[in-house]
Design a protein around this motif. Structure first.
Motif, PDB file in Angstrom:
ATOM      1  N   GLN A   6      -2.095 -10.603  -2.003  1.00  0.00           N
ATOM      2  CA  GLN A   6      -2.616  -9.437  -2.715  1.00  0.00           C
ATOM      3  C   GLN A   6      -3.388  -8.541  -1.749  1.00  0.00           C
ATOM      4  O   GLN A   6      -3.293  -7.316  -1.815  1.00  0.00           O
ATOM      5  N   GLN A   7      -4.135  -9.142  -0.838  1.00  0.00           N
ATOM      6  CA  GLN A   7      -4.908  -8.362   0.135  1.00  0.00           C
ATOM      7  C   GLN A   7      -3.992  -7.559   1.046  1.00  0.00           C
ATOM      8  O   GLN A   7      -4.252  -6.392   1.336  1.00  0.00           O
ATOM      9  N   GLU A   8      -2.896  -8.171   1.516  1.00  0.00           N
ATOM     10  CA  GLU A   8      -1.971  -7.454   2.400  1.00  0.00           C
ATOM     11  C   GLU A   8      -1.330  -6.262   1.685  1.00  0.00           C
ATOM     12  O   GLU A   8      -1.203  -5.178   2.258  1.00  0.00           O
ATOM     13  N   LEU A   9      -0.952  -6.454   0.424  1.00  0.00           N
ATOM     14  CA  LEU A   9      -0.386  -5.342  -0.347  1.00  0.00           C
ATOM     15  C   LEU A   9      -1.441  -4.264  -0.569  1.00  0.00           C
ATOM     16  O   LEU A   9      -1.152  -3.073  -0.453  1.00  0.00           O
TER      17      LEU A   9
ATOM     18  N   THR B 245      -1.267  -0.249   0.694  1.00  0.00           N
ATOM     19  CA  THR B 245      -1.250   0.837  -0.291  1.00  0.00           C
ATOM     20  C   THR B 245      -2.601   1.532  -0.429  1.00  0.00           C
ATOM     21  O   THR B 245      -2.739   2.417  -1.271  1.00  0.00           O
ATOM     22  N   GLU B 246      -3.571   1.119   0.365  1.00  0.00           N
ATOM     23  CA  GLU B 246      -4.926   1.673   0.318  1.00  0.00           C
ATOM     24  C   GLU B 246      -5.550   1.505  -1.068  1.00  0.00           C
ATOM     25  O   GLU B 246      -6.251   2.383  -1.567  1.00  0.00           O
ATOM     26  N   LEU B 247      -5.256   0.359  -1.671  1.00  0.00           N
ATOM     27  CA  LEU B 247      -5.862  -0.021  -2.941  1.00  0.00           C
ATOM     28  C   LEU B 247      -6.748  -1.232  -2.696  1.00  0.00           C
ATOM     29  O   LEU B 247      -6.760  -1.782  -1.598  1.00  0.00           O
ATOM     30  N   THR B 248      -7.450  -1.685  -3.723  1.00  0.00           N
ATOM     31  CA  THR B 248      -8.277  -2.884  -3.553  1.00  0.00           C
ATOM     32  C   THR B 248      -7.509  -4.114  -4.023  1.00  0.00           C
ATOM     33  O   THR B 248      -6.592  -4.010  -4.855  1.00  0.00           O
ATOM     34  N   LYS B 249      -7.915  -5.252  -3.478  1.00  0.00           N
ATOM     35  CA  LYS B 249      -7.306  -6.511  -3.907  1.00  0.00           C
ATOM     36  C   LYS B 249      -7.554  -6.724  -5.400  1.00  0.00           C
ATOM     37  O   LYS B 249      -6.670  -7.182  -6.127  1.00  0.00           O
ATOM     38  N   GLY B 250      -8.733  -6.365  -5.882  1.00  0.00           N
ATOM     39  CA  GLY B 250      -9.053  -6.509  -7.304  1.00  0.00           C
ATOM     40  C   GLY B 250      -8.129  -5.678  -8.178  1.00  0.00           C
ATOM     41  O   GLY B 250      -7.695  -6.127  -9.244  1.00  0.00           O
ATOM     42  N   TYR B 251      -7.811  -4.463  -7.717  1.00  0.00           N
ATOM     43  CA  TYR B 251      -6.909  -3.608  -8.487  1.00  0.00           C
ATOM     44  C   TYR B 251      -5.508  -4.216  -8.536  1.00  0.00           C
ATOM     45  O   TYR B 251      -4.878  -4.252  -9.588  1.00  0.00           O
ATOM     46  N   ILE B 252      -5.019  -4.741  -7.409  1.00  0.00           N
ATOM     47  CA  ILE B 252      -3.703  -5.391  -7.360  1.00  0.00           C
ATOM     48  C   ILE B 252      -3.692  -6.580  -8.317  1.00  0.00           C
ATOM     49  O   ILE B 252      -2.743  -6.780  -9.076  1.00  0.00           O
ATOM     50  N   SER B 253      -4.753  -7.366  -8.327  1.00  0.00           N
ATOM     51  CA  SER B 253      -4.853  -8.521  -9.214  1.00  0.00           C
ATOM     52  C   SER B 253      -4.802  -8.081 -10.681  1.00  0.00           C
ATOM     53  O   SER B 253      -4.073  -8.652 -11.477  1.00  0.00           O
ATOM     54  N   GLN B 254      -5.565  -7.063 -11.023  1.00  0.00           N
ATOM     55  CA  GLN B 254      -5.567  -6.559 -12.405  1.00  0.00           C
ATOM     56  C   GLN B 254      -4.198  -5.994 -12.766  1.00  0.00           C
ATOM     57  O   GLN B 254      -3.707  -6.203 -13.882  1.00  0.00           O
ATOM     58  N   LEU B 255      -3.586  -5.300 -11.847  1.00  0.00           N
ATOM     59  CA  LEU B 255      -2.265  -4.720 -12.083  1.00  0.00           C
ATOM     60  C   LEU B 255      -1.243  -5.820 -12.364  1.00  0.00           C
ATOM     61  O   LEU B 255      -0.457  -5.734 -13.318  1.00  0.00           O
ATOM     62  N   GLU B 256      -1.245  -6.866 -11.547  1.00  0.00           N
ATOM     63  CA  GLU B 256      -0.289  -7.962 -11.714  1.00  0.00           C
ATOM     64  C   GLU B 256      -0.487  -8.701 -13.037  1.00  0.00           C
ATOM     65  O   GLU B 256       0.460  -9.273 -13.572  1.00  0.00           O
TER      66      GLU B 256
ATOM     67  N   GLU C 208       6.283 -10.435  -8.518  1.00  0.00           N
ATOM     68  CA  GLU C 208       7.514 -11.068  -8.038  1.00  0.00           C
ATOM     69  C   GLU C 208       7.965 -10.461  -6.717  1.00  0.00           C
ATOM     70  O   GLU C 208       8.348 -11.183  -5.793  1.00  0.00           O
ATOM     71  N   LEU C 209       7.912  -9.138  -6.620  1.00  0.00           N
ATOM     72  CA  LEU C 209       8.299  -8.476  -5.368  1.00  0.00           C
ATOM     73  C   LEU C 209       7.332  -8.810  -4.233  1.00  0.00           C
ATOM     74  O   LEU C 209       7.750  -9.023  -3.088  1.00  0.00           O
ATOM     75  N   ARG C 210       6.048  -8.855  -4.547  1.00  0.00           N
ATOM     76  CA  ARG C 210       5.053  -9.210  -3.531  1.00  0.00           C
ATOM     77  C   ARG C 210       5.311 -10.616  -3.012  1.00  0.00           C
ATOM     78  O   ARG C 210       5.326 -10.853  -1.799  1.00  0.00           O
ATOM     79  N   ASP C 211       5.549 -11.558  -3.945  1.00  0.00           N
ATOM     80  CA  ASP C 211       5.834 -12.940  -3.545  1.00  0.00           C
ATOM     81  C   ASP C 211       7.123 -13.017  -2.725  1.00  0.00           C
ATOM     82  O   ASP C 211       7.183 -13.724  -1.713  1.00  0.00           O
TER      83      ASP C 211
END
Length: 185
Positions: free
Chosen positions: A25-28, A32-43, A16-19
């Protein structure tokens, strides 16, 4: 609470905050020096971030840990008579604020009981609009230079850009619902 529920809740808030910030997801992930896949799994609540990672995400999303974890207060929808605030003037007229927290809202509903041969104080022109519905009796609405008689079962609506007041010139009490926007009382 189950860990899965907590992970999904954290993930939902992150999404919600990202949106809200208009980030992909890639920009976030880049910030944060994380992967897009990790952000997706986290969400999706599939992984649990470390405290350091979560705090970094929260900061990158422009909020604080306190705000992120603050539970949203449930909006009060129903108000009972016990919560009403009432003012009775020297003429015995009653004004009840029937939504006690209305000052923070767009509208301010009042329940007014006007005694026989009594009037409310004149209201100077102001921004906004006013609406009323006469529940019992009959009132006179003075709006600028015009006078309107409003009976039980009738309503009134006007822009408040002229001086206005309400009176009961009859020998019986009158009761009406009065809603103004923005709140003025």
């Amino acid at each position: 609470m189950e860990p899965d529920y907590i992970y999904r809740s954290i993930g939902k808030k992150i999404r919600e905050l990202r949106d809200r910030n208009g980030l992909t997801q890639q920009e976030l992930a880049d910030r944060t020096e994380l992967t897009k896949g990790y952000i997706s799994q986290l969400e999706r609540g599939q992984v649990a971030p470390s405290v350091v990672t979560l705090l970094d995400l929260i900061e990158c999303l422009g909020t604080t840990a306190a705000d992120f974890f603050r539970e949203a207060e449930e909006e009060q929808v129903v108000f009972s008579e016990q919560g009403f605030f009432e003012k009775i003037d020297e003429g015995g007229n009653s004004i009840q604020w029937i939504v006690p927290t209305a000052q923070k809202n767009q509208m301010e509903p009042l329940l007014v009981a006007l005694q026989p041969h009594q009037k409310l104080e004149e209201d100077r022109p102001h921004e906004g609009e006013e609406f009323g519905y006469v529940l019992s009796g009959r009132i006179r609405l003075y709006l600028g230079e015009k006078v309107y008689v409003v009976k039980a079962g009738e309503s009134f609506y006007y822009t408040a850009n002229r001086a206005h007041r309400i009176e009961n010139s009859t020998s019986r009490p009158a009761k009406f619902l009065w809603v103004s926007t923005p709140p003025t009382f």
